[in-house]
Structures are given as structure tokens and as C-alpha cells.
Design an enzyme around this catalytic site. Structure first.
Site, PDB file in Angstrom:
ATOM      1  N   LYS A 191       3.289   4.527  -0.948  1.00  8.97           N
ATOM      2  CA  LYS A 191       3.277   5.667  -2.146  1.00  8.97           C
ATOM      3  C   LYS A 191       4.897   6.054  -1.851  1.00  8.97           C
ATOM      4  O   LYS A 191       4.970   7.127  -0.862  1.00  8.97           O
ATOM      5  CB  LYS A 191       2.304   6.359  -1.827  1.00  8.97           C
ATOM      6  N   HIS A 245       0.918  -1.169   0.040  1.00  2.96           N
ATOM      7  CA  HIS A 245       0.063  -0.011  -0.153  1.00  2.96           C
ATOM      8  C   HIS A 245       0.703   1.417  -0.064  1.00  2.96           C
ATOM      9  O   HIS A 245       0.422   2.400   0.187  1.00  2.96           O
ATOM     10  CB  HIS A 245      -0.761  -0.033   1.330  1.00  2.96           C
TER      11      HIS A 245
END
Length: 483
Positions: free
Chosen positions: A225, A223
Site C-alpha cells: 500500500k 500486497h
């Protein structure tokens, strides 16, 4: 005895044995809350076929032996996390905040390091534009990692910038989660990046769906970034590589994110986190990225920061303990924004305790959530929080996707982790913890913008929920330990 009777008894024995096996397995599984054990025992006991199938698919946090082995090999090749960004800057922190960074260090071994600078991006479009500008100015390397990467305007701007950088000799590596970014990965745009010289990697490949349960849970996802440019610039926050309009779930748009651009030693920590993820999936040693090492006389101009990289391959309860430590440290004000709230009991208790000791405690959720399950579960916790004095607001200007936490106008946590069990146990996440009144004030002003555009949730409003709605919310929340 007739053959049919014998067969029936054999089937019964097999059925009972399987049921008992999985009940015992659920009871013996380490790092599991009692409520989770009870929930699994009830599901397997009352609905054996469905319960056993659900347990096989979702009952255990299993990243897969091969993935864990590859990740371990990556960390063995890379320099130790404590050494890649300079000496510890604990001495530069106010004494009461030192324990927070020690908790952060216990998660992924990154030290609190001094000499960092950061700028908050104005919005999603500004963040993409800034990333494109930095990629266009890159001279050595560009690394990007996203959970969701769409082939929309923003996503293709980043893809084109990578292709331009690769064409001028910059080493570009791009990775995306194989499930979250499946449409882009299987599109011509992904192939075009490869043809242009961009080195590509898929995080946590799904593979054969029938064989997947034997290799690890399909819903364990990356997940994170992360964007790192020339080992000198990094981005951290909640934004995926996509437009705010977010075409797959346009009816909840705009997606409202917070992203920050960092410079300083903390960049090397994000680089290290990217490198370990890359090396766990791609046969390429990235340890040369960390030579030469950072000198011990690194400039202290700038603030203290630390990367916190959590995930199912990291120690148990890493993110919940981090959140609880931060909540307990607040003395005057605690402000949180998160789209998904399905807490464990220590987090719920920490929020209640924060308000009860006189801290102005506010948490902001989106009014309309793209997950109806999480929305119902979140609202089941409202009354408990409100009765303790926590202020709850629901943002009405789109899906508030920002994951931010500020303490007393001095400390910030920003990144990808939600306050829910998926972020706690199943997802690989990346966050940056920092101490800086100036940056925290800028983020606090952004949080205030969200608060001003949000509707207060009152105790009277929650108490007016109909019986069926209360039953629904509480029933969904009850399933939290097994989701």
C-alpha cells in the site's frame, strides 16, 4: 502378458516416477524448513494425485522468470537504492538500534536516513481524506499502489482525485494488484481513469488460469500500500483503498487500520520501491524521477527512518529476520498488533524469549478473523506464548487489520506485512522502520486503544478448549509449512 497388464504396469511406472520426481524436488528445494519438506513428502506420498497437483500449484515460490527478469532490468535502470535518499544516518541512532536498521538495509538496500516527519492518521476515513487533499494539491506527480482497491466511497474518492489531478497536468500513475483489485480493474471506473489521463498498471497479472502454473504461482501477490505525491509526501500502513465497512467481507467490519503520512528523505525510498514495481509491469522508465539527487547536507531535523520492501523476488527470510531482530531488541516493552499470525519457529521463540527476559510483551489479534484457517492456526500457538508470559488480547471492535510493532516507546515498524508465512514468502510488502519517541508514543497510544477494546486471553481459557477444537487448531497449524 496381456495388453491390459502391460498398460497397467506402464501407468504404475509413470505414476511412481512422477511421485518420486516431486518428492525429490521437494527435498532438494532450497530455503525450505525441514517441517515443510516432511509435510510435502507426506502429502505427495499419501495422496499422490492431490499432492502432486498441490505441489505444482503451491509447492514452490516461483514469481515467474519473466517477472524476475523485468524486475532485475528495472533495478539496473534505476539509481542504486543506497543513493536515492541521502547519506546513512546510523550515527544519529542509539547504538543498540543500529543493528535493526542494518537488518532492514539487508532486505532492500535502503539506508536509514535522517530528517523525516510523520503524522498518524486518526482512522481510515481520515487517511482517505488526507490522501485526497494531498492529491488535489499535487503539482508534479501522484503514484498510488494498492493490493485491494474497491469501487466504494473511499476507492472512488481516490479515483476521482486522480482524474482531477491528471486533468490539470499532473502525471498520475495508479497500480493495483490484478487479483486483489480484480473487480475495480474490470469495471468502468478503471477505464474512466484511463480516459482521464491516469496511467494505469496491473501488478502481477493473472492471465490464463490454465497456463498460470507455468508462469509462476497465482497466489504470489503484491500486497503493498504505497502513495507518493510530488516526491515529497508518502503514506504507509495497513489500509487498502477501501471503506472501513469493506463490502466484500462486511460481516467482519469495521476493518480497523493504521496509516501514517510521511515527509522527508524516506519518501524517495518509497518512490524507488513504487518505481521498481511499476517498471516490472509497465514499459516506462521512471529513473528521471530521481534527478536531481539528494544533497549530502540533507537536514537532520526530524527522525531516522528506512523503507523495508520485501517479497518473493527479494532475499529469502527477509521479513522473519526483521521481526526476530526487532523482538530481540526490546528491553522494557514490546507491543504488536497483527490480524494474521502463523509464525515460523524463530519468531515464536523470539516472542517467548522476550517475555521470559522480563520484557512486557503484548500481542493483539482480532477476535473474529476473516480467515478461519488463520484464526485456527493462530490459536494453536496461544498456549505456548501464554506459558512464557506473553500477554494476548483479542480485539472485539471489528477486524483489527493494523500491522504495527513498537519497542520501548522509541522504535516503530509500520506497514503492510503480517506475521504469517504468506507475508514472509509469497507477498510483496512495504514497511517503514523508524526511531522516534514522539511518533512511537502516538502509535503506542493507538495500540493502547486497541488493547483497551480487547479481551485478555488467559491460559485457563485456552486450556478449556475442547478436544475437537484443539485437534482442529493444531491440525490446521500443522499444514502451515505447505500453505
Amino acid at each position: 502378458m496381456h495388453d491390459s497388464a502391460v498398460l497397467a504396469w506402464l501407468l504404475f511406472a509413470v505414476h511412481a516416477s512422477l511421485q518420486l520426481f516431486f518428492i525429490v524436488r521437494a527435498l532438494l528445494r532450497p530455503h525450505r524448513e525441514p517441517s515443510s519438506r516432511i509435510a510435502w513428502v507426506l502429502v505427495i506420498g499419501l495422496a499422490p494425485v492431490v499432492g502432486i497437483l498441490a505441489y505444482v500449484l503451491f509447492g514452490e515460490v516461483n514469481p515467474g522468470r519473466r517477472h524476475v527478469a523485468r524486475l532485475r532490468e528495472a533495478f539496473e535502470k534505476l539509481p542504486p537504492a543506497q543513493t536515492i535518499a541521502g547519506p546513512s544516518a546510523e550515527a544519529d541512532l542509539p547504538e543498540r538500534y543500529v543493528p535493526l536498521f542494518r537488518v532492514g538495509q539487508s532486505v532492500s538496500n535502503y539506508l536509514p536516513v535522517a530528517g523525516n516527519r510523520a503524522r498518524l492518521m486518526a482512522d481510515s476515513a481520515a487517511a482517505i481524506a488526507s490522501m485526497v487533499d494531498d492529491i488535489d494539491a499535487a503539482r508534479e506527480s501522484v503514484h498510488v499502489l494498492f493490493y485491494i482497491w474497491l469501487a466504494d466511497d473511499s476507492g472512488l474518492k481516490i479515483a476521482e482525485a486522480l482524474k482531477r489531478a491528471a486533468a490539470r497536468g499532473v502525471v498520475c500513475r495508479a497500480m493495483a494488484d490484478d487479483l486483489g483489485s480484480r473487480h475495480l480493474i474490470r469495471s468502468s471506473h478503471w477505464a474512466d481513469m484511463a480516459s482521464a489521463g491516469v496511467r494505469l498498471g496491473r501488478a502481477l497479472p493473472v492471465g490464463n488460469l490454465l497456463l498460470r502454473p507455468f508462469k509462476g504461482r497465482i497466489d504470489l501477490r503484491n500486497h503493498r500500500k504505497i502513495v507518493v505525491i510530488d516526491n515529497a509526501i508518502t503514506y504507509c500502513g495497513s489500509q487498502n483503498c477501501a471503506d472501513a465497512a469493506f463490502a466484500p467481507k462486511a460481516r467482519f467490519a469495521p476493518w480497523v487500520d493504521v496509516m501514517a503520512r510521511f515527509e522527508g528523505p524516506v519518501v524517495r525510498q518509497n518512490q524507488h520501491l513504487f518505481a521498481s514495481t511499476w517498471m516490472a509491469q509497465v514499459e516506462e522508465d521512471l529513473s528521471p524521477l530521481f534527478t536531481p539527487t539528494v544533497s549530502s547536507d540533507v537536514s537532520k531535523a526530524g527522525f531516522v527512518a528506512q523503507v523495508i520492501g520485501s517479497g518473493p523476488s527479494v532475499r529469502y527470510s527477509a521479513m522473519p529476520e526483521t521481526f526476530v531482530a526487532l523482538m530481540n531488541a526490546a528491553r522494557r516493552e514490546l507491543v504488536i498488533t497483527t490480524p494474521y499470525y502463523v509464525p515460523d519457529e524463530p519468531i515464536q521463540a523470539a516472542l517467548r524469549a522476550s517475555a521470559r527476559r522480563g520484557v512486557a510483551t503484548t500481542i493483539v489479534f482480532p477476535r473474529r478473523n476473516d480467515s478461519w484457517i488463520v484464526a485456527a492456526a493462530s490459536r494453536s500457538y496461544y498456549q505456548d506464548l501464554l506459558e512464557a508470559g506473553v500477554a494476548i488480547r483479542e480485539y472485539a471492535g471489528g477486524l483489527l487489520h493494523a500491522k504495527t510493532l513498537t519497542i520501548d516507546g522509541e522504535v516503530t515498524l509500520i506497514g503492510s506485512a503480517n506475521i504469517d508465512r504468506r507475508s514472509f514468502e509469497l507477498n510483496a510488502e512495504n514497511n517503514i522502520l523508524l526511531h522516534d519517541p514522539a511518533f512511537t508514543q502516538a502509535l503506542r497510544e493507538r495500540q493502547q486503544v486497541f488493547m483497551d477494546a480487547a479481551e485478555p486471553v488467559t491460559l485457563a481459557h485456552v486450556e478449556s478448549y475442547g478436544l475437537l477444537r484443539q485437534l482442529w487448531n493444531n491440525s490446521v497449524a500443522m499444514l502451515g509449512p505447505i500453505l
